[in-house]
Design a protein around this motif. Structure first.
Motif, PDB file in Angstrom:
ATOM      1  N   ASN A 131       4.371   2.535  -6.778  1.00 28.32           N
ATOM      2  CA  ASN A 131       3.334   2.910  -5.929  1.00 28.32           C
ATOM      3  C   ASN A 131       3.749   2.000  -4.610  1.00 28.32           C
ATOM      4  O   ASN A 131       3.516   0.789  -4.726  1.00 28.32           O
ATOM      5  CB  ASN A 131       1.844   2.728  -6.518  1.00 28.32           C
ATOM      6  CG  ASN A 131       0.826   3.375  -5.812  1.00 28.32           C
ATOM      7  OD1 ASN A 131       1.062   3.487  -4.447  1.00 28.32           O
ATOM      8  ND2 ASN A 131      -0.305   3.450  -5.983  1.00 28.32           N
ATOM      9  N   TYR A 132       3.634   2.773  -3.784  1.00 31.09           N
ATOM     10  CA  TYR A 132       4.257   1.990  -2.365  1.00 31.09           C
ATOM     11  C   TYR A 132       2.675   1.388  -1.579  1.00 31.09           C
ATOM     12  O   TYR A 132       2.823   0.790  -0.705  1.00 31.09           O
ATOM     13  CB  TYR A 132       4.900   2.910  -1.397  1.00 31.09           C
ATOM     14  CG  TYR A 132       6.185   2.990  -1.738  1.00 31.09           C
ATOM     15  CD1 TYR A 132       7.322   2.689  -1.073  1.00 31.09           C
ATOM     16  CD2 TYR A 132       6.371   3.904  -2.846  1.00 31.09           C
ATOM     17  CE1 TYR A 132       8.552   2.832  -1.476  1.00 31.09           C
ATOM     18  CE2 TYR A 132       7.981   4.389  -3.097  1.00 31.09           C
ATOM     19  CZ  TYR A 132       8.885   3.704  -2.475  1.00 31.09           C
ATOM     20  OH  TYR A 132      10.200   4.038  -2.768  1.00 31.09           O
ATOM     21  N   SER A 133       1.680   1.892  -1.982  1.00 24.33           N
ATOM     22  CA  SER A 133       0.443   1.736  -1.269  1.00 24.33           C
ATOM     23  C   SER A 133      -0.847   1.348  -2.150  1.00 24.33           C
ATOM     24  O   SER A 133      -1.878   2.108  -2.170  1.00 24.33           O
ATOM     25  CB  SER A 133       0.121   2.753  -0.483  1.00 24.33           C
ATOM     26  OG  SER A 133      -0.082   3.952  -1.093  1.00 24.33           O
ATOM     27  N   VAL A 134      -0.571   0.227  -2.778  1.00 21.38           N
ATOM     28  CA  VAL A 134      -1.904  -0.276  -3.662  1.00 21.38           C
ATOM     29  C   VAL A 134      -2.751  -1.450  -2.730  1.00 21.38           C
ATOM     30  O   VAL A 134      -2.241  -2.312  -2.065  1.00 21.38           O
ATOM     31  CB  VAL A 134      -1.308  -1.061  -4.836  1.00 21.38           C
ATOM     32  CG1 VAL A 134      -2.474  -1.604  -5.623  1.00 21.38           C
ATOM     33  CG2 VAL A 134      -0.304  -0.123  -5.694  1.00 21.38           C
ATOM     34  N   ASP A 135      -3.889  -0.770  -2.372  1.00 20.58           N
ATOM     35  CA  ASP A 135      -4.773  -1.807  -1.576  1.00 20.58           C
ATOM     36  C   ASP A 135      -5.205  -3.192  -2.310  1.00 20.58           C
ATOM     37  O   ASP A 135      -5.264  -3.064  -3.444  1.00 20.58           O
ATOM     38  CB  ASP A 135      -6.205  -1.019  -1.362  1.00 20.58           C
ATOM     39  CG  ASP A 135      -5.836   0.165  -0.754  1.00 20.58           C
ATOM     40  OD1 ASP A 135      -4.999   0.040   0.192  1.00 20.58           O
ATOM     41  OD2 ASP A 135      -6.741   1.364  -0.992  1.00 20.58           O
ATOM     42  N   ILE A 136      -5.153  -4.295  -1.625  1.00 17.93           N
ATOM     43  CA  ILE A 136      -5.124  -5.635  -2.028  1.00 17.93           C
ATOM     44  C   ILE A 136      -7.005  -5.748  -2.091  1.00 17.93           C
ATOM     45  O   ILE A 136      -7.321  -5.622  -0.741  1.00 17.93           O
ATOM     46  CB  ILE A 136      -4.752  -6.547  -1.299  1.00 17.93           C
ATOM     47  CG1 ILE A 136      -3.215  -6.520  -1.522  1.00 17.93           C
ATOM     48  CG2 ILE A 136      -5.128  -8.068  -1.650  1.00 17.93           C
ATOM     49  CD1 ILE A 136      -2.126  -7.289  -0.805  1.00 17.93           C
TER      50      ILE A 136
END
Length: 217
Positions: A131-136
């Motif tokens: 997954n390229y876009s995991v929210d922190i």
């Protein structure tokens, strides 16, 4: 599909976890080729790397240990954070045994920062971008809800807007300050592992759908 089936078969053999091992990556070691950390009988070796927009991974750069955690310098003049500026940096985490990743903690996080999760789906010793876009989260600690068990993981920074690649203020960038994992101690019998099979299918399917949606937008 083949990788997903192999990964799910691996999940069916997932083992039960012992007491969690908590790693603190802060220090003052500066730039090096690698750093190793040991906690509760578990050792992880961290090395630097970069990955392409298509997800191909390369060993490149140097890894830095600082008071706020780990960073990557992948080219001359690069900042000492894990960032998507010009190159997509990642930290490679290689454990000496199978573990289940529970959480990762970040520092130097802005409100728009995301991270890329890489995992050895084979398992064949090669990381795959899941997954390229995991929210922190705002508290800086991401809790993994899925069952990700193995000995090789990666945490990186990716920016799919190539028009911004040299605008550092807009890049995903952070340092990795800590990680919690559960060591694996014994194999789960097949009937008990069946729920994990379904969970693995659902999680991988969601990540694949989200990536396709992001890249298509």
């Amino acid at each position: 599909m083949k990788k997903i089936l192999v990964a799910c078969a691996f999940l069916l053999c997932t083992s039960m976890a012992a007491q969690a091992a908590t790693f603190d990556f802060s220090g003052n070691g500066g730039l090096a080729s690698s750093y190793s950390f040991t906690n509760d009988g578990v050792t992880v070796t961290t090395t630097p790397g970069v990955f392409s927009d298509a997800g191909t991974v390369y060993s490149q750069g140097r890894i830095g240990q600082y008071s706020t955690g780990l960073g990557i310098s992948s080219y001359r003049g690069d900042s000492h954070q894990v960032d998507g500026n010009y190159r997509n940096d990642f930290v490679n985490f290689s454990f000496d045994q199978n573990v289940t990743i529970k959480s990762v903690s970040f520092s130097y996080v802005d409100r728009d920062d995301e991270f890329t999760f890489l995992f050895d789906l084979g398992p064949n010793g090669v990381l795959d971008a899941i997954n390229y876009s995991v929210d922190i989260p705002s508290n800086g600690t991401y809790i993994f809800q899925g069952i990700w068990t193995g000995s090789l993981f990666g945490i990186g920074a990716f920016d799919d807007d190539t028009s911004r690649r040299w605008q550092r203020s807009n890049m995903d960038d952070f340092k990795i300050s800590g990680m919690v994992v559960d060591p694996v101690i014994s194999t789960v019998p097949l009937p008990a592992a069946l729920p994990l099979y379904g969970a693995g299918i659902a999680i991988l399917g969601f990540f694949g759908w989200r990536r396709k949606k992001r890249l298509a937008s």
